[in-house]
Design a protein around this motif. Structure first.
Motif, PDB file in Angstrom:
ATOM      1  N   SER A 293       1.761  90.706  28.807  1.00 10.98           N
ATOM      2  CA  SER A 293       2.362  89.656  29.252  1.00 10.98           C
ATOM      3  C   SER A 293       3.704  89.734  30.034  1.00 10.98           C
ATOM      4  O   SER A 293       3.924  89.029  31.117  1.00 10.98           O
ATOM      5  CB  SER A 293       2.573  88.547  28.138  1.00 10.98           C
ATOM      6  OG  SER A 293       2.446  89.093  26.887  1.00 10.98           O
ATOM      7  N   LEU A 294       4.483  90.657  29.844  1.00 13.23           N
ATOM      8  CA  LEU A 294       5.875  90.928  30.522  1.00 13.23           C
ATOM      9  C   LEU A 294       5.183  91.447  31.996  1.00 13.23           C
ATOM     10  O   LEU A 294       5.952  91.321  32.869  1.00 13.23           O
ATOM     11  CB  LEU A 294       6.723  92.049  29.758  1.00 13.23           C
ATOM     12  CG  LEU A 294       7.470  91.196  28.699  1.00 13.23           C
ATOM     13  CD1 LEU A 294       8.155  92.306  27.895  1.00 13.23           C
ATOM     14  CD2 LEU A 294       8.324  90.112  29.289  1.00 13.23           C
ATOM     15  N   LYS A 295       4.274  92.140  31.931  1.00 15.52           N
ATOM     16  CA  LYS A 295       3.701  92.640  33.418  1.00 15.52           C
ATOM     17  C   LYS A 295       3.088  91.655  34.250  1.00 15.52           C
ATOM     18  O   LYS A 295       3.586  91.419  35.256  1.00 15.52           O
ATOM     19  CB  LYS A 295       2.757  93.808  33.030  1.00 15.52           C
ATOM     20  CG  LYS A 295       3.141  95.060  33.020  1.00 15.52           C
ATOM     21  CD  LYS A 295       2.194  96.343  32.654  1.00 15.52           C
ATOM     22  CE  LYS A 295       2.673  97.418  32.454  1.00 15.52           C
ATOM     23  NZ  LYS A 295       1.947  98.431  32.126  1.00 15.52           N
ATOM     24  N   GLN A 296       2.408  90.548  33.624  1.00 14.35           N
ATOM     25  CA  GLN A 296       1.757  89.416  34.123  1.00 14.35           C
ATOM     26  C   GLN A 296       3.116  88.536  34.541  1.00 14.35           C
ATOM     27  O   GLN A 296       2.971  88.024  35.661  1.00 14.35           O
ATOM     28  CB  GLN A 296       0.982  88.659  33.219  1.00 14.35           C
ATOM     29  CG  GLN A 296      -0.306  89.064  33.022  1.00 14.35           C
ATOM     30  CD  GLN A 296      -1.070  88.214  32.060  1.00 14.35           C
ATOM     31  OE1 GLN A 296      -0.608  87.872  30.988  1.00 14.35           O
ATOM     32  NE2 GLN A 296      -2.067  87.488  32.574  1.00 14.35           N
ATOM     33  N   ALA A 297       4.070  88.664  33.889  1.00 16.08           N
ATOM     34  CA  ALA A 297       5.484  87.764  34.575  1.00 16.08           C
ATOM     35  C   ALA A 297       6.437  88.442  35.272  1.00 16.08           C
ATOM     36  O   ALA A 297       7.458  88.038  35.738  1.00 16.08           O
ATOM     37  CB  ALA A 297       5.976  87.176  33.212  1.00 16.08           C
ATOM     38  N   ASP A 298       5.758  89.697  35.599  1.00 15.74           N
ATOM     39  CA  ASP A 298       6.694  90.740  36.474  1.00 15.74           C
ATOM     40  C   ASP A 298       7.998  90.931  36.002  1.00 15.74           C
ATOM     41  O   ASP A 298       9.009  90.808  36.739  1.00 15.74           O
ATOM     42  CB  ASP A 298       6.860  89.960  37.848  1.00 15.74           C
ATOM     43  CG  ASP A 298       7.082  91.294  38.820  1.00 15.74           C
ATOM     44  OD1 ASP A 298       7.147  92.221  38.506  1.00 15.74           O
ATOM     45  OD2 ASP A 298       7.381  90.949  39.881  1.00 15.74           O
TER      46      ASP A 298
ATOM     47  N   TRP B  81       8.368  93.216  33.347  1.00 18.12           N
ATOM     48  CA  TRP B  81       8.114  94.394  32.449  1.00 18.12           C
ATOM     49  C   TRP B  81       9.174  95.620  32.766  1.00 18.12           C
ATOM     50  O   TRP B  81       9.775  96.126  32.045  1.00 18.12           O
ATOM     51  CB  TRP B  81       6.760  94.867  32.552  1.00 18.12           C
ATOM     52  CG  TRP B  81       6.639  96.260  31.570  1.00 18.12           C
ATOM     53  CD1 TRP B  81       6.255  97.432  32.355  1.00 18.12           C
ATOM     54  CD2 TRP B  81       6.744  96.612  30.372  1.00 18.12           C
ATOM     55  NE1 TRP B  81       6.161  98.390  31.439  1.00 18.12           N
ATOM     56  CE2 TRP B  81       6.481  97.923  30.215  1.00 18.12           C
ATOM     57  CE3 TRP B  81       6.869  95.760  29.136  1.00 18.12           C
ATOM     58  CZ2 TRP B  81       6.301  98.429  29.000  1.00 18.12           C
ATOM     59  CZ3 TRP B  81       6.814  96.272  28.211  1.00 18.12           C
ATOM     60  CH2 TRP B  81       6.631  97.650  27.965  1.00 18.12           C
ATOM     61  N   ASP B  82       9.339  95.797  34.120  1.00 22.87           N
ATOM     62  CA  ASP B  82      10.147  96.831  34.772  1.00 22.87           C
ATOM     63  C   ASP B  82      11.530  96.582  34.481  1.00 22.87           C
ATOM     64  O   ASP B  82      12.434  97.487  34.360  1.00 22.87           O
ATOM     65  CB  ASP B  82       9.911  96.902  36.257  1.00 22.87           C
ATOM     66  CG  ASP B  82       8.636  97.588  36.812  1.00 22.87           C
ATOM     67  OD1 ASP B  82       8.106  98.261  35.736  1.00 22.87           O
ATOM     68  OD2 ASP B  82       8.031  97.259  37.775  1.00 22.87           O
ATOM     69  N   GLU B  83      11.971  95.498  34.504  1.00 18.69           N
ATOM     70  CA  GLU B  83      13.678  95.121  34.190  1.00 18.69           C
ATOM     71  C   GLU B  83      13.865  94.943  32.758  1.00 18.69           C
ATOM     72  O   GLU B  83      14.949  95.263  32.339  1.00 18.69           O
ATOM     73  CB  GLU B  83      13.752  93.552  34.755  1.00 18.69           C
ATOM     74  CG  GLU B  83      13.712  93.574  36.178  1.00 18.69           C
ATOM     75  CD  GLU B  83      13.273  92.136  36.673  1.00 18.69           C
ATOM     76  OE1 GLU B  83      14.056  91.261  36.445  1.00 18.69           O
ATOM     77  OE2 GLU B  83      12.094  91.783  36.949  1.00 18.69           O
ATOM     78  N   THR B  84      12.780  94.872  31.812  1.00 16.99           N
ATOM     79  CA  THR B  84      13.282  94.820  30.242  1.00 16.99           C
ATOM     80  C   THR B  84      12.556  95.929  29.500  1.00 16.99           C
ATOM     81  O   THR B  84      12.769  95.830  28.409  1.00 16.99           O
ATOM     82  CB  THR B  84      12.655  93.348  29.717  1.00 16.99           C
ATOM     83  OG1 THR B  84      11.113  93.276  29.978  1.00 16.99           O
ATOM     84  CG2 THR B  84      13.230  92.219  30.601  1.00 16.99           C
ATOM     85  N   ARG B  85      11.748  96.811  30.033  1.00 15.31           N
ATOM     86  CA  ARG B  85      10.904  97.689  29.041  1.00 15.31           C
ATOM     87  C   ARG B  85      12.093  98.710  28.405  1.00 15.31           C
ATOM     88  O   ARG B  85      11.708  98.978  27.193  1.00 15.31           O
ATOM     89  CB  ARG B  85      10.039  98.614  29.919  1.00 15.31           C
ATOM     90  CG  ARG B  85      10.859  99.362  31.073  1.00 15.31           C
ATOM     91  CD  ARG B  85       9.931 100.010  31.958  1.00 15.31           C
ATOM     92  NE  ARG B  85       8.916 101.293  31.043  1.00 15.31           N
ATOM     93  CZ  ARG B  85       7.964 101.855  31.630  1.00 15.31           C
ATOM     94  NH1 ARG B  85       7.723 101.699  33.102  1.00 15.31           N
ATOM     95  NH2 ARG B  85       7.110 102.510  30.872  1.00 15.31           N
TER      96      ARG B  85
END
Lengths: 309, 267
Positions: free
Chosen positions: B143-148, B150-154
């Motif tokens: 879901s974080l990838k879908q909301a773009d 993921w890269d900022e919060t992984r």
């Protein structure tokens, strides 16, 4: 102040409207001075109280030669015998405080959740005065009820002689519950409505919304509420004195007498002579109480700071 | 301006597309006030529909019927029918908890919970009873990838969600809704509190998500409707005045009031 300018008139020579501000300022000044004076008075009062207690309290150590170590860790407290080990009293105070908080917290948070989350506005309007009334009842009344109702009840149905920690925790627990309730309700009402909506929109039930979002969001307020309640419990003297039995021994059972710092001060103060070692030892107990209440305040403030961060 | 007879609404039927929602004679009251009047309309699947109109025209109230959020307002009451998968959403016996798992919502102001980023995303799943860590972890990543986001919060999933910027917070709220794999996404002015760059990002994401789900968005921003919506509905004083394909509605509005609103004569 005069301003010399070839293009403007000198204001101070006239009764000009631009000078009205100066009059207003002078009127304000009086209020200013009053407000500053009372604020300084309050600061001075608490400061001098602290200094007074310290000078009185340390006499036990400086004048009478009792060491701080034996005072805090000594396990025998007997004024007639010259034994000033306050550990049983400190343990009694902490036992009453912690047990009362354990008793009052679930009760209070449940009530606060009812008032803040479940009841409608009208329900809250009815509950509010009831809680305020509980705060307003003098502690001697609580103690009296404890003495005539709770102590005999414990003696007959649970065991022991009735006086002791169990009776104290019930009486003090009921006394501090309103404090915990009202601060918790404020905390719950302070949780943004949008968080509740957000949780519902993700398919949460009411209880899931309350337990997973509202309570965590209000947890700093709930924690300060419990600590403020504990501070009250720690300092309560009269009601505890009436039901705890006032025997300066380690509290080993819930239903046998014990004593706390406050109950020892109130029950022994009349028996001691001003300037005697026994009298100084009571002042030292007061100093310990003061130090503890400062610790409570510091912790509450620290939690408050974390909440704002 | 005021006329006694009911103004004619221009609702262009949308052909060949399965309707997700079929609204029939919907009226919503707040106490005695009628907030939404006689609305009948169908919303198509896998498309973006924009609801536009001046403040107080009832478009948000209308949007909040689809996941029964109006239940939270004690004096709100609805009559008529809103058919979703053969069920009337307005039926009081309907399980709103199950409904809201299928129909996600994003609000005007980002409203992340004061918890970790991870906990925000899994809130809905945990409420639905999902406990396995592997499942939750996977859902968070997807879901974080879908909301773009993921890269900022992984690397900081355990950090507080409140440490994110406004735009990131709104994308977190989007991820939180997407974690439940909703079939419909309702958005109530989702970008009105965001800067233009964050707004563009959200719009981009919606255009991507539209391939998998139905999106209904309330917006104050007519350009936004023109940019992303396939269909647009114009509301005025609680009535649906005009509804049709966005391009047609913006270029050649059939109702006079729509024309006036689009040309900025009131708003």
């Amino acid at each position: 102040m005069t301003i010399q300018s070839p293009h403007s008139k000198d204001l101070s020579q006239t009764n000009h409207w631009l000078l009205e501000g100066m009059k207003r300022y002078r009127r304000d000044l009086g209020a200013h001075i009053f407000i500053y004076a009372v604020a300084i008075f309050i600061i001075l009062a608490s400061l001098s109280l602290t200094i007074f207690l310290i000078t009185k309290g340390v006499q036990l150590f400086t004048h009478d030669g009792v060491s701080l170590f034996t005072m805090i860790f000594g396990s025998v407290w007997d004024l007639h015998d010259g034994k000033y080990g306050a550990l049983p009293l400190i343990a009694g105070s902490f036992a009453v405080t912690v047990l009362a908080a354990l008793f009052a917290t679930p009760l209070s948070i449940g009530t606060a959740l009812f008032m803040g989350e479940i009841a409608n506005k009208r329900g809250r309007k009815w509950m509010q005065p009831v809680i305020e009334m509980l705060v307003g009842i003098p502690s001697v009344v609580y103690g009296f009820i404890g003495l005539t109702v709770i102590v005999p009840f414990i003696r007959e149905h649970i065991g022991g002689i009735g006086f002791g920690l169990l009776a104290s925790l019930i009486v003090v627990g009921v006394m501090i519950a309103p404090t915990i309730i009202s601060i918790t309700v404020d905390g719950l009402l302070g949780v943004d409505q949008s968080l509740r909506e957000g949780s519902y929109a993700l398919g949460a039930t009411r209880w899931q919304m309350i337990s997973r979002v509202v309570i965590p969001a209000a947890s700093p307020a709930i924690l300060s509420a419990i600590l403020l309640g504990m501070a009250r419990a720690f300092g309560e003297a009269l009601a505890v004195q009436m039901v705890i039995g006032n025997t300066a021994v380690f509290p080993k059972s819930l239903v046998y007498p014990a004593a706390t710092l406050t109950t020892t001060i109130t029950s022994s103060l009349g028996e001691t002579v001003e300037g005697s070692t026994a009298n100084h030892s009571l002042w030292a107990l007061g100093l310990i109480l003061l130090a503890m209440s400062y610790v409570f305040i510091l912790v509450i403030r620290w939690i408050g700071r974390k909440r704002n961060a | 301006m005021l006329t006694l007879e009911k103004p004619k609404a221009s609702v262009t039927p949308i052909k060949k597309i399965n309707p997700v929602f079929q609204v029939k004679d919907l009226n919503i009251y707040y106490g005695d006030t009628l907030a939404v009047k006689d609305v009948s309309v169908q919303f198509p699947e896998r498309a973006i529909t924009a609801l536009i109109g001046p403040s107080g025209c009832g478009k948000s109230t209308f949007l909040r019927t689809f996941n029964r959020m109006n239940d939270l307002i004690p004096e709100a009451r609805a009559t008529g029918e809103v058919i979703y998968q053969e069920w009337n959403i307005l039926d009081p016996r309907l399980d709103v908890v199950a409904l809201r798992k299928e129909i996600g919502m994003l609000f005007q102001k980002p409203n992340p919970f004061p918890k970790s980023i991870y906990e925000n995303v899994v809130h809905g799943l945990k409420c639905a009873g999902v406990k396995k860590k592997a499942v939750l972890d996977e859902a968070v990543e997807i879901s974080l990838k879908q909301a773009d986001l993921w890269d900022e919060t992984r690397d900081r999933l355990t950090k507080s969600a409140l440490s994110l910027s406004g735009g990131q917070q709104q994308r977190l709220c989007l991820a939180r809704a997407l974690a439940l794999k909703p079939k419909v996404l309702l958005l109530d002015e989702p970008t009105s509190a965001l800067d233009p760059i964050s707004t563009a990002k959200i719009e981009e994401l919606l255009l991507e998500l539209m391939k998998e789900m139905t999106i209904i968005i309330v917006t104050h921003n007519m350009q936004q409707a023109a940019r992303i919506a396939d269909y647009t509905a114009f509301f005025f004083q609680g009535r649906l005045e005009e509804y049709g394909a966005t391009a047609a509605l913006f270029e050649a509005p059939k109702v006079e009031r729509t024309k006036q609103y689009l040309s900025g004569q009131f708003g």
